[in-house]
Design a protein around this motif. Sequence first.
Motif, PDB file in Angstrom:
ATOM      1  N   SER A   3     -34.988  20.367  27.104  1.00 21.72           N
ATOM      2  CA  SER A   3     -35.491  21.066  28.280  1.00 21.72           C
ATOM      3  C   SER A   3     -34.780  20.496  29.504  1.00 21.72           C
ATOM      4  O   SER A   3     -34.431  19.322  29.548  1.00 21.72           O
ATOM      5  CB  SER A   3     -37.000  20.897  28.419  1.00 21.72           C
ATOM      6  N   SER A   4     -34.560  21.359  30.448  1.00 19.83           N
ATOM      7  CA  SER A   4     -33.899  20.913  31.668  1.00 19.83           C
ATOM      8  C   SER A   4     -34.853  21.095  32.842  1.00 19.83           C
ATOM      9  O   SER A   4     -35.952  21.618  32.702  1.00 19.83           O
ATOM     10  CB  SER A   4     -32.612  21.705  31.889  1.00 19.83           C
ATOM     11  N   GLN A   5     -34.409  20.668  33.992  1.00 19.58           N
ATOM     12  CA  GLN A   5     -35.249  20.770  35.182  1.00 19.58           C
ATOM     13  C   GLN A   5     -35.466  22.211  35.602  1.00 19.58           C
ATOM     14  O   GLN A   5     -36.446  22.520  36.271  1.00 19.58           O
ATOM     15  CB  GLN A   5     -34.632  19.965  36.315  1.00 19.58           C
ATOM     16  N   ASP A   7     -36.350  24.555  33.724  1.00 20.89           N
ATOM     17  CA  ASP A   7     -37.532  25.059  33.010  1.00 20.89           C
ATOM     18  C   ASP A   7     -38.816  24.811  33.797  1.00 20.89           C
ATOM     19  O   ASP A   7     -39.820  25.470  33.540  1.00 20.89           O
ATOM     20  CB  ASP A   7     -37.646  24.395  31.637  1.00 20.89           C
ATOM     21  N   TYR A   8     -38.812  23.880  34.725  1.00 20.16           N
ATOM     22  CA  TYR A   8     -40.007  23.559  35.497  1.00 20.16           C
ATOM     23  C   TYR A   8     -40.116  24.350  36.798  1.00 20.16           C
ATOM     24  O   TYR A   8     -41.086  24.209  37.532  1.00 20.16           O
ATOM     25  CB  TYR A   8     -40.049  22.063  35.808  1.00 20.16           C
ATOM     26  N   ILE A  11     -43.307  26.541  37.122  1.00 20.68           N
ATOM     27  CA  ILE A  11     -44.498  25.726  37.369  1.00 20.68           C
ATOM     28  C   ILE A  11     -44.531  25.298  38.830  1.00 20.68           C
ATOM     29  O   ILE A  11     -45.580  25.352  39.481  1.00 20.68           O
ATOM     30  CB  ILE A  11     -44.517  24.501  36.428  1.00 20.68           C
ATOM     31  N   LEU A  12     -43.392  24.888  39.362  1.00 16.57           N
ATOM     32  CA  LEU A  12     -43.309  24.487  40.767  1.00 16.57           C
ATOM     33  C   LEU A  12     -43.619  25.663  41.685  1.00 16.57           C
ATOM     34  O   LEU A  12     -44.355  25.512  42.672  1.00 16.57           O
ATOM     35  CB  LEU A  12     -41.926  23.918  41.069  1.00 16.57           C
TER      36      LEU A  12
END
Length: 121
Positions: A3-5, A7-8, A11-12
């Motif tokens: 997973s990489s950043q 993917d977030y 959510i952010l």
Amino acid sequence: MQSSQVDYVPILMQMLLAVGFVALTIVGSSFLGPRRMSKNKDKNFECGIESIGNARIPFSVKYFLVAILFVLFDVEVIFLYPWAVNFKAMGMEGFLKMGIFMALLLVGFFYVIKKKGLEWE
């Protein structure tokens, strides 16, 4: 599974949207809401009944003990639902682990009964 950043990011974005909505609602209501102050409106009341005496009356420790025990046993019961759903998949190992969990729960419950933590005076 990598997973990489990136993917977030959703959510952010959802967190920023939720915080922004709350902040906008609070600030907006303070600007748009009416400001009518009166002596009668600013008076303290409890369920429509006039306040009598001091609100800093000490409560019995038993009250807090019963509340904490309720929360404790309620949270422990929540662990039973995932176990019940996955009962067949976990097999005998899951059954034994839940038996140990229930035994510890019962030991704690009998300890509380022995110490008369649930008796109200």
